[in-house]
Write an enzyme that holds these catalytic residues in place. Structure first.
Site, short mmCIF file in Angstrom:
data_model
loop_
_atom_site.label_atom_id
_atom_site.label_comp_id
_atom_site.label_asym_id
_atom_site.label_seq_id
_atom_site.Cartn_x
_atom_site.Cartn_y
_atom_site.Cartn_z
N HIS A 159 0.80 -1.23 0.00
CA HIS A 159 0.00 0.00 0.00
C HIS A 159 0.84 1.28 0.00
O HIS A 159 0.35 2.34 0.39
CB HIS A 159 -0.97 -0.01 1.18
CG HIS A 159 -0.30 0.06 2.53
ND1 HIS A 159 -0.85 -0.51 3.66
CD2 HIS A 159 0.84 0.65 2.94
CE1 HIS A 159 -0.04 -0.28 4.69
NE2 HIS A 159 0.99 0.43 4.28
N HIS A 165 -2.59 4.45 9.70
CA HIS A 165 -1.27 5.02 10.02
C HIS A 165 -1.45 6.30 10.83
O HIS A 165 -1.15 7.39 10.37
CB HIS A 165 -0.48 5.30 8.75
CG HIS A 165 -0.23 4.09 7.88
ND1 HIS A 165 -1.19 3.53 7.08
CD2 HIS A 165 0.88 3.34 7.71
CE1 HIS A 165 -0.67 2.49 6.44
NE2 HIS A 165 0.58 2.36 6.81
N HIS A 175 9.85 -3.97 4.33
CA HIS A 175 10.28 -2.56 4.43
C HIS A 175 10.51 -2.17 5.87
O HIS A 175 9.89 -2.70 6.78
CB HIS A 175 9.33 -1.58 3.73
CG HIS A 175 7.90 -1.48 4.22
ND1 HIS A 175 7.05 -2.55 4.38
CD2 HIS A 175 7.15 -0.40 4.55
CE1 HIS A 175 5.85 -2.13 4.76
NE2 HIS A 175 5.88 -0.81 4.89
N GLU A 193 3.38 -5.72 8.66
CA GLU A 193 2.08 -5.49 7.99
C GLU A 193 1.58 -6.76 7.28
O GLU A 193 0.39 -6.91 7.04
CB GLU A 193 2.21 -4.35 6.96
CG GLU A 193 2.37 -2.98 7.59
CD GLU A 193 2.52 -1.85 6.57
OE1 GLU A 193 2.40 -0.68 6.97
OE2 GLU A 193 2.78 -2.11 5.37
C1 DHB Z 1 6.14 3.56 2.99
C2 DHB Z 1 5.48 2.35 3.14
C3 DHB Z 1 4.42 2.21 4.04
O1 DHB Z 1 3.78 1.02 4.25
C4 DHB Z 1 3.99 3.31 4.75
O2 DHB Z 1 2.90 3.15 5.55
C5 DHB Z 1 4.65 4.54 4.64
C6 DHB Z 1 5.71 4.65 3.75
C7 DHB Z 1 7.26 3.71 2.02
O3 DHB Z 1 7.59 2.74 1.32
O4 DHB Z 1 7.80 4.79 1.91
FE FE Z 2 2.20 1.10 5.82
#
Ligand code: DHB
Ligand code: FE
Length: 297
Positions: free
Chosen positions: A12, A59, A197, A244
């Site tokens: 996302h 978030h 990530h 996540e």
């Molecule tokens: C990014 C990814 C996320 O899941 C998020 O909530 C905020 C930023 C990113 O890849 O920058």
């Molecule tokens: Fe996220």
């Protein structure tokens, strides 16, 4: 009765929403990402659901450290758009399905999962970016999303977060809830967020292609084993925000090949699921983008 016919899984990344909203989607950096969703947009048109049950994480938009529900079901008729970072996206508000949402809340709570019922909930990129990727970008201000959406927010931001096993079990309860609704509705369940990530600390920027792809394969073929992944493995292998991915297990648990926590039918038999689309791409902002479409046969 209502039926879950398919599940969709996708990252996302908020920068994907910004790329669409600012007309940057044709840029070479973004082209390979959006190419991975061309099949999916056509598939959505050909397999239009009546309702999407969309599992995502908030978030710090609707919730904050003031209040941290582990599992929150959106029962409102409409959900306004809001966001942190780039701010609210210029996309239409999300229309809910209060009757089905209330039925699922009743059934799932009676199956011993404590849901928080939320009648007022702005939705952020966790929900709107998957919708844009699957349904396309609003061409004009008369655009509507193709169907009602039941937002289902999971806390994967503030510890303690739910285990993958609990999410997988919850998915099975959601399927039973949907199948006990007395109207004929075609329901899709989406699991969103991930893949690897990490947005902060010394390991910021961490991506783990090998782990991501092994976990995708496990999610498809042996979801009970994927559900057994301990929380610390997500964090160690897929980064702090890789957690996540437990949300994908809610959608996977709701598929028809899962019964009493295990795959009950081997591939090719009546209840097996069909992989319609499989996509993985790096880079996209700070996140590895993973995407699957599974259909019940
Ligand atoms: C990014 C990814 C996320 O899941 C998020 O909530 C905020 C930023 C990113 O890849 O920058
Ligand atoms: Fe996220």
């Amino acid at each position: 009765m209502a039926r879950i016919t398919a599940s969709v899984y996708t990252s996302h990344v908020p920068a994907i929403g910004a790329a669409l909203d600012l007309g940057k989607d044709k840029e070479p950096y973004w082209q390979p990402v959006f190419k991975g969703y061309e099949f999916s947009k056509q598939w959505m048109k050909d397999n239009k659901p009546d309702v999407i049950f969309l599992v995502y994480n908030d978030h710090a938009t609707a919730f904050s450290l003031d209040m941290i529900p582990t599992f929150a079901i959106g029962t409102a008729p409409i959900f306004p758009i809001a966001d942190e970072g780039w701010g609210p996206r210029p996309v239409p508000p999300v229309v809910g399905h209060p009757e089905l949402a209330a039925h699922i809340a009743q059934s799932v709570i009676q199956q011993d999962f404590d849901l928080t019922i939320v009648n007022k909930m702005p939705v952020d990129h966790g929900l709107t970016v998957p919708l844009s990727l699957m349904c396309g970008q609003p061409p004009a201000n008369d655009f509507h999303w193709p169907c009602p959406v039941i937002p289902f927010a999971v806390n994967v931001v503030q510890y303690p977060v739910p285990s993958g096993q609990r999410c997988f079990n919850l998915g099975q309860a959601i399927r039973r809830a949907v199948e006990s609704y007395d109207q004929d509705l075609n329901v899709h369940i989406w699991g969103t967020g991930g893949m690897s990530h990490q947005l902060q600390g010394p390991r910021a920027g961490l991506i783990n292609r090998e782990w991501d792809n092994a976990w995708l394969d496990l999610l498809i073929a042996d979801p009970a084993a994927a559900a057994a992944t301990p929380h610390i493995d997500y964090v160690r292998e897929a980064g702090s925000e890789g957690i996540e991915l437990v949300m994908w297990l809610i959608a996977r648990g709701a598929m028809s090949d899962v019964s009493r926590g295990a795959i009950k039918d081997i591939a090719g038999s009546a209840n097996s699921v069909r992989v319609r689309h499989h996509f993985y791409h790096v880079p996209a902002s700070n996140t590895a983008v993973g995407h699957l479409i599974l259909e019940n046969s």
